[in-house]
Design a protein around this motif. Structure first.
Motif, PDB file in Angstrom:
ATOM      1  N   ASN A   1       0.824  -1.209   0.000  1.00  0.00           N
ATOM      2  CA  ASN A   1       0.000   0.000   0.000  1.00  0.00           C
ATOM      3  C   ASN A   1       0.855   1.253   0.000  1.00  0.00           C
ATOM      4  O   ASN A   1       0.508   2.242  -0.653  1.00  0.00           O
ATOM      5  CB  ASN A   1      -0.960  -0.014   1.194  1.00  0.00           C
ATOM      6  N   GLU A   2       1.975   1.232   0.726  1.00  0.00           N
ATOM      7  CA  GLU A   2       2.863   2.399   0.739  1.00  0.00           C
ATOM      8  C   GLU A   2       3.454   2.654  -0.647  1.00  0.00           C
ATOM      9  O   GLU A   2       3.662   3.800  -1.032  1.00  0.00           O
ATOM     10  CB  GLU A   2       3.981   2.198   1.754  1.00  0.00           C
ATOM     11  N   LYS A   3       3.702   1.578  -1.387  1.00  0.00           N
ATOM     12  CA  LYS A   3       4.228   1.737  -2.747  1.00  0.00           C
ATOM     13  C   LYS A   3       3.225   2.490  -3.618  1.00  0.00           C
ATOM     14  O   LYS A   3       3.610   3.287  -4.471  1.00  0.00           O
ATOM     15  CB  LYS A   3       4.562   0.372  -3.349  1.00  0.00           C
ATOM     16  N   LYS A   4       1.928   2.262  -3.384  1.00  0.00           N
ATOM     17  CA  LYS A   4       0.886   2.989  -4.111  1.00  0.00           C
ATOM     18  C   LYS A   4       0.856   4.439  -3.650  1.00  0.00           C
ATOM     19  O   LYS A   4       0.934   5.366  -4.456  1.00  0.00           O
ATOM     20  CB  LYS A   4      -0.480   2.357  -3.877  1.00  0.00           C
ATOM     21  N   SER A   5       0.701   4.634  -2.333  1.00  0.00           N
ATOM     22  CA  SER A   5       0.702   5.979  -1.752  1.00  0.00           C
ATOM     23  C   SER A   5       0.757   5.868  -0.238  1.00  0.00           C
ATOM     24  O   SER A   5       0.311   4.878   0.340  1.00  0.00           O
ATOM     25  CB  SER A   5      -0.544   6.775  -2.161  1.00  0.00           C
ATOM     26  N   ILE A   6       1.272   6.887   0.391  1.00  0.00           N
ATOM     27  CA  ILE A   6       1.366   6.904   1.855  1.00  0.00           C
ATOM     28  C   ILE A   6      -0.035   6.916   2.469  1.00  0.00           C
ATOM     29  O   ILE A   6      -0.262   6.324   3.524  1.00  0.00           O
ATOM     30  CB  ILE A   6       2.247   8.073   2.341  1.00  0.00           C
ATOM     31  N   GLU A   7      -0.980   7.548   1.770  1.00  0.00           N
ATOM     32  CA  GLU A   7      -2.361   7.577   2.259  1.00  0.00           C
ATOM     33  C   GLU A   7      -2.959   6.168   2.282  1.00  0.00           C
ATOM     34  O   GLU A   7      -3.682   5.817   3.215  1.00  0.00           O
ATOM     35  CB  GLU A   7      -3.232   8.507   1.407  1.00  0.00           C
ATOM     36  N   ASP A   8      -2.658   5.366   1.249  1.00  0.00           N
ATOM     37  CA  ASP A   8      -3.140   3.981   1.218  1.00  0.00           C
ATOM     38  C   ASP A   8      -2.577   3.187   2.391  1.00  0.00           C
ATOM     39  O   ASP A   8      -3.270   2.378   3.005  1.00  0.00           O
ATOM     40  CB  ASP A   8      -2.771   3.295  -0.093  1.00  0.00           C
TER      41      ASP A   8
ATOM     42  N   LEU B   1       8.821  -6.555  -6.074  1.00  0.00           N
ATOM     43  CA  LEU B   1       7.558  -6.223  -6.736  1.00  0.00           C
ATOM     44  C   LEU B   1       7.791  -5.691  -8.151  1.00  0.00           C
ATOM     45  O   LEU B   1       7.006  -5.972  -9.053  1.00  0.00           O
ATOM     46  CB  LEU B   1       6.773  -5.187  -5.926  1.00  0.00           C
ATOM     47  N   ASP B   2       8.869  -4.926  -8.321  1.00  0.00           N
ATOM     48  CA  ASP B   2       9.193  -4.339  -9.626  1.00  0.00           C
ATOM     49  C   ASP B   2       9.908  -5.317 -10.556  1.00  0.00           C
ATOM     50  O   ASP B   2      10.215  -4.971 -11.691  1.00  0.00           O
ATOM     51  CB  ASP B   2      10.068  -3.093  -9.444  1.00  0.00           C
ATOM     52  N   GLY B   3      10.202  -6.527 -10.075  1.00  0.00           N
ATOM     53  CA  GLY B   3      10.871  -7.524 -10.899  1.00  0.00           C
ATOM     54  C   GLY B   3      12.380  -7.388 -10.961  1.00  0.00           C
ATOM     55  O   GLY B   3      13.038  -8.087 -11.730  1.00  0.00           O
TER      56      GLY B   3
END
Length: 96
Positions: free
Chosen positions: A26-33, A74-76
């Protein structure tokens, strides 16, 4: 909104490793997530959340760049994730 694992007896369950991985994702998406996810877990699973905070501190102290390792996986950039990174010395992860 958030996924938890079902145990064999059809009760919802979640463990510290799952919480950490979902928190990082979720942090990778956004800190709010990340904040929303952790708040959700804290409300639904207060004991597990407390355990998670202790666990997170231990594994991140043992492997300070753990989050970046997970992001690279996650990024491969890393083909195989070494789950030993998520097992701090002295912590029994047999529940996984």
């Amino acid at each position: 909104m958030f996924d938890e694992l079902n145990s064999f007896d059809d009760e919802f369950t979640i463990n510290v490793v799952e919480i950490l991985l979902h928190s990082y994702r979720n942090e990778k998406k956004s800190i709010e997530d990340k904040i929303t996810y952790e708040k959700h877990i804290k409300e639904l699973y207060p004991k597990e959340f407390t355990d998670f905070l202790e666990y997170k501190q231990k594994v991140e102290m043992r492997t300070p760049n753990l989050k970046q390792i997970y992001f690279d996986w996650l990024d491969g950039k890393i083909k195989k994730l070494n789950f030993d990174y998520f097992s701090p010395e002295g912590l029994d992860l047999t529940f996984m």
